[in-house]
Scaffold this active site. Structure first.
Site, mmCIF file in Angstrom:
data_model
loop_
_atom_site.group_PDB
_atom_site.id
_atom_site.type_symbol
_atom_site.label_atom_id
_atom_site.label_comp_id
_atom_site.label_asym_id
_atom_site.label_seq_id
_atom_site.Cartn_x
_atom_site.Cartn_y
_atom_site.Cartn_z
ATOM 1 C CG HIS A 154 -0.376 0.104 2.535
ATOM 2 N ND1 HIS A 154 0.131 -0.991 3.195
ATOM 3 C CD2 HIS A 154 -0.191 1.160 3.362
ATOM 4 C CE1 HIS A 154 0.593 -0.607 4.370
ATOM 5 N NE2 HIS A 154 0.419 0.703 4.506
ATOM 6 C CG ASP A 155 1.988 3.517 3.109
ATOM 7 O OD1 ASP A 155 1.162 4.158 2.421
ATOM 8 O OD2 ASP A 155 1.969 3.488 4.350
ATOM 9 C CE LYS A 158 3.681 6.628 3.868
ATOM 10 N NZ LYS A 158 3.476 6.168 5.254
ATOM 11 C CG HIS A 183 1.974 7.679 0.021
ATOM 12 N ND1 HIS A 183 1.271 8.624 0.728
ATOM 13 C CD2 HIS A 183 1.460 6.488 0.383
ATOM 14 C CE1 HIS A 183 0.366 8.023 1.485
ATOM 15 N NE2 HIS A 183 0.458 6.727 1.295
ATOM 16 C CG HIS A 207 -3.243 3.144 0.562
ATOM 17 N ND1 HIS A 207 -2.465 3.595 -0.477
ATOM 18 C CD2 HIS A 207 -2.661 3.618 1.692
ATOM 19 C CE1 HIS A 207 -1.463 4.311 0.013
ATOM 20 N NE2 HIS A 207 -1.561 4.347 1.325
ATOM 21 C CG ASP A 236 -3.116 1.552 7.435
ATOM 22 O OD1 ASP A 236 -2.047 0.981 7.712
ATOM 23 O OD2 ASP A 236 -3.190 2.754 7.128
HETATM 24 FE FE LIG Z 1 -0.474 5.351 2.836
HETATM 25 FE FE LIG Z 2 0.486 2.085 6.197
#
Ligand SMILES: [Fe+2]
Ligand SMILES: [Fe+2]
Length: 306
Positions: A154-155, A158, A183, A207, A236
């Site tokens: 999901h991230d 980043k 992101h 997300h 999350d």
């Molecule tokens: Fe995120």
């Molecule tokens: Fe996260």
């Protein structure tokens, strides 16, 4: 033939020896019987009287015909087992390939966990939490696999965010917030070109959306948000609340439940919240312990005060 006529014998022979070719021998006036015999499975007929040559020819053709039939059947059976065998090989190759993909993904997710200031094992925990909710919803296995990949990555966007922003201990200023929020789209761009991750990339893109449309980047609302992303956001939040943060200790599962219920219909899909609230605490404790065991962190306790 005392109590059995030619047709009767033919029937009985076909029953007992289906592969045996039958040649009927008949008198001229019995020609209709001979034709009926052929319809019933006789190979050929000979009219009486016949020459020796004729008999030998007919019998050898009948035998050749039988040989071809048997050969053909064996070929077909072989072909079927060959196809089965190849299908099995192909399926296991695909399974191996998928496993290799997933191992690569794990490395990618772990790399992000190192770069990101979020707690160790976050990607793995959130993935297991997401899978658990998806299973409780009764989703099919294939769909859960896609959702799990989306949750795990999901991230991933980043990776493209400068460390100075990602690891900044103080509050981000509005420009930094805007960069940070990129992101979701960055992650989507990274993954959408990979055929095996196209579907998962949609979850990554969405997300950070919220059920009431106040999320980002596209301000999607309700079911416009992919199902996987709606499940993920509950997982999350559950992980965020029950994990230690630099500015506060981990809070209890009870606190997480209350918070998720409070945001039902606003941040979260109320249908999924309902299913989540019915799931026993034990599940989350076990999953967290499993990941903490892998990452060597102290086991989570429900005793933590929130
Ligand atoms: Fe995120
Ligand atoms: Fe996260």
């Amino acid at each position: 033939m005392a109590d059995l006529d030619g047709i009767g014998l033919l029937e009985r022979t076909k029953e007992k020896y289906p592969d045996m070719p039958v040649v009927m021998v008949t008198a001229v006036h019995d020609i209709s019987v001979a034709l009926a015999a052929i319809r019933n499975g006789a190979y050929d007929y000979l009219l009486k009287p016949f020459e020796r040559e004729q008999l030998l020819n007919t019998v050898s053709r009948a035998l050749e015909n039988r040989r071809l039939k048997v050969e053909n059947r064996a070929y077909q059976t072989n072909l079927e087992s060959l196809v089965q065998e190849r299908t099995k090989q192909w399926q296991s190759a695909m399974a191996n390939l998928e496993r290799s993909y997933d191992i690569t993904l794990e490395a990618l997710g772990d790399a992000l966990d190192l770069k990101d200031a979020e707690t160790e094992g976050h990607s793995r925990r959130v993935t297991l939490f997401t899978i658990a909710i998806a299973q409780a919803m009764g989703l099919p296995k294939d769909q859960i696999a896609v959702i799990a990949r989306g949750a795990f990555l999901h991230d991933i966007g980043k990776m493209a965010i400068p460390d100075a922003i990602l690891r900044k201990p103080d509050k981000l200023d509005p420009d930094e917030v805007a960069i940070m929020q990129e992101h979701a789209y960055r992650g989507y761009q990274m993954l959408k070109k990979i055929p095996f991750l196209t579907e998962a990339s949609e979850i990554v893109y969405s997300h950070q959306e919220r059920f009431d449309g106040t999320g980002y980047p596209r301000h999607l609302k309700g079911t416009e948000i992919p199902l996987g992303a709606r499940i993920f956001s509950i997982a999350d939040t559950l992980d965020a609340i029950t994990s230690d943060r630099p500015y506060r200790p981990a809070q209890s599962l009870k606190a997480a439940r209350a918070e998720i219920e409070r945001w039902s219909g606003r941040q979260f899909d109320p249908e999924i919240v309902k299913i989540f609230l019915e799931m026993p605490d034990r599940i989350w404790e076990d999953l967290r312990n499993e990941i903490d065991g892998q990452t060597g962190r102290a086991a989570y306790t429900t005793g933590a005060k929130g």
